[in-house]
Motif scaffolding. Structure first.
Motif, short mmCIF file in Angstrom:
data_model
loop_
_atom_site.label_atom_id
_atom_site.label_comp_id
_atom_site.label_asym_id
_atom_site.label_seq_id
_atom_site.Cartn_x
_atom_site.Cartn_y
_atom_site.Cartn_z
N ILE A 33 -5.60 5.69 0.88
CA ILE A 33 -4.23 5.30 1.20
C ILE A 33 -3.99 3.91 0.63
O ILE A 33 -4.65 2.96 1.02
CB ILE A 33 -3.99 5.28 2.73
CG1 ILE A 33 -4.26 6.64 3.33
CG2 ILE A 33 -2.57 4.79 3.04
CD1 ILE A 33 -4.41 6.63 4.83
N VAL A 34 -3.07 3.82 -0.30
CA VAL A 34 -2.63 2.52 -0.82
C VAL A 34 -1.34 2.20 -0.09
O VAL A 34 -0.36 2.93 -0.20
CB VAL A 34 -2.38 2.56 -2.34
CG1 VAL A 34 -1.85 1.21 -2.82
CG2 VAL A 34 -3.64 2.93 -3.08
N ILE A 35 -1.37 1.14 0.69
CA ILE A 35 -0.16 0.76 1.42
C ILE A 35 0.32 -0.55 0.83
O ILE A 35 -0.39 -1.54 0.80
CB ILE A 35 -0.37 0.71 2.94
CG1 ILE A 35 0.95 0.44 3.64
CG2 ILE A 35 -1.48 -0.24 3.35
CD1 ILE A 35 1.05 0.96 5.05
N ILE A 57 -5.16 10.43 -3.55
CA ILE A 57 -4.49 9.14 -3.39
C ILE A 57 -3.11 9.36 -2.76
O ILE A 57 -2.34 10.20 -3.20
CB ILE A 57 -4.32 8.44 -4.75
CG1 ILE A 57 -5.68 8.22 -5.41
CG2 ILE A 57 -3.56 7.12 -4.60
CD1 ILE A 57 -5.61 7.84 -6.87
N ASN A 58 -2.83 8.57 -1.73
CA ASN A 58 -1.53 8.59 -1.06
C ASN A 58 -0.95 7.19 -1.14
O ASN A 58 -1.58 6.23 -0.70
CB ASN A 58 -1.73 9.03 0.40
CG ASN A 58 -0.43 9.18 1.15
OD1 ASN A 58 0.65 9.05 0.60
ND2 ASN A 58 -0.54 9.44 2.44
N HIS A 59 0.24 7.05 -1.70
CA HIS A 59 0.90 5.75 -1.85
C HIS A 59 2.00 5.64 -0.80
O HIS A 59 2.87 6.50 -0.70
CB HIS A 59 1.49 5.64 -3.26
CG HIS A 59 2.13 4.33 -3.56
ND1 HIS A 59 3.22 4.22 -4.37
CD2 HIS A 59 1.82 3.08 -3.17
CE1 HIS A 59 3.57 2.95 -4.46
NE2 HIS A 59 2.74 2.24 -3.75
N ASN A 76 -2.65 -1.58 9.97
CA ASN A 76 -2.29 -0.83 11.18
C ASN A 76 -1.38 0.35 10.85
O ASN A 76 -1.60 1.46 11.35
CB ASN A 76 -1.61 -1.75 12.19
CG ASN A 76 -2.56 -2.75 12.80
OD1 ASN A 76 -3.77 -2.61 12.71
ND2 ASN A 76 -2.02 -3.79 13.41
N GLU A 77 -0.38 0.12 10.05
CA GLU A 77 0.55 1.19 9.66
C GLU A 77 -0.20 2.34 9.00
O GLU A 77 0.02 3.51 9.32
CB GLU A 77 1.61 0.63 8.71
CG GLU A 77 2.60 1.63 8.21
CD GLU A 77 3.65 2.04 9.22
OE1 GLU A 77 4.36 3.02 8.96
OE2 GLU A 77 3.79 1.39 10.28
N VAL A 82 -0.82 7.27 9.01
CA VAL A 82 -1.13 8.06 7.83
C VAL A 82 -2.51 8.70 7.91
O VAL A 82 -2.70 9.83 7.53
CB VAL A 82 -1.01 7.21 6.54
CG1 VAL A 82 -1.28 8.06 5.32
CG2 VAL A 82 0.36 6.56 6.45
N SER A 83 -3.47 7.97 8.44
CA SER A 83 -4.85 8.45 8.42
C SER A 83 -5.22 9.17 9.71
O SER A 83 -4.84 8.76 10.79
CB SER A 83 -5.81 7.28 8.21
OG SER A 83 -7.13 7.74 8.26
#
Length: 180
Positions: A33-35, A57-59, A76-77, A82-83
């Motif tokens: 996860i790329v936040i 990959i999740n952006h 945190n988000e 997401v995870s």
């Protein structure tokens, strides 16, 4: 893997894209996860291409209410929304764990928080390129190498249960570094 990102320069963007591709290639079954705090169309397009190439990959774009980097809030988000993983590896967008494997990222002896390295090598770009080409590098001047007893952060692995128990990262920390 959660990689928080604040795109302040082309160098940070280049680091992010290299780091994401490195982990996507080395750990193809691990979700990444790329936040990102600021939506960057260039970063988004390249991440989309990498996602199509590797599939893990999740952006995510995180809208902050000011211009300060909110790394703790980004982490945190990503974890809460997401995870759904049992373990989370928070990796800074410029940190590479050499010879990475899933086993190397998992906490030893069921630790609640784990740092999967014991030293840090701060490399110049020329050394990094040499390391990637040859698997080793030669240095003309000593580089700053630190041992874990003097430095933490960069890569932290923690169980989801521990993260939920402590309420995540303290969002009172603004910018980066102290939240580690």
């Amino acid at each position: 893997i959660v990689i928080p990102h604040y795109n302040q320069s082309s160098y940070r963007e280049r680091n992010l894209l290299y780091t994401v591709e490195y982990y996507a290639k080395e750990l193809p079954d691990v979700p990444i996860i790329v936040i990102e705090q600021i939506d960057s169309s260039i970063t988004g397009v390249v991440l989309e291409e990498l996602s199509m190439k590797y599939g893990n990959i999740n952006h995510v774009i995180f809208a902050a209410d000011d211009n300060s980097f909110r790394k703790a809030a980004l982490i945190n988000e990503a974890v809460w929304n997401v995870s759904d993983s049992e373990y989370i590896a928070m990796i800074d967008n410029d940190c590479i764990l050499r010879d990475v494997t899933v086993e190397k990222l998992l906490p030893i002896n069921e630790c609640s928080v784990y740092i999967p390295y014991n030293s840090i090598n701060f490399l110049r770009e020329s050394h990094t390129r040499q390391l990637l080409r040859k698997g080793s590098f030669t240095q003309s001047k000593p580089l700053q190498d630190l041992h874990i007893s003097k430095y933490t952060g960069g890569i932290n692995v923690f169980s989801r249960d521990t993260f939920d128990t402590v309420g995540g990262f303290d969002e009172a920390f603004v910018n980066w570094g102290a939240e580690d």
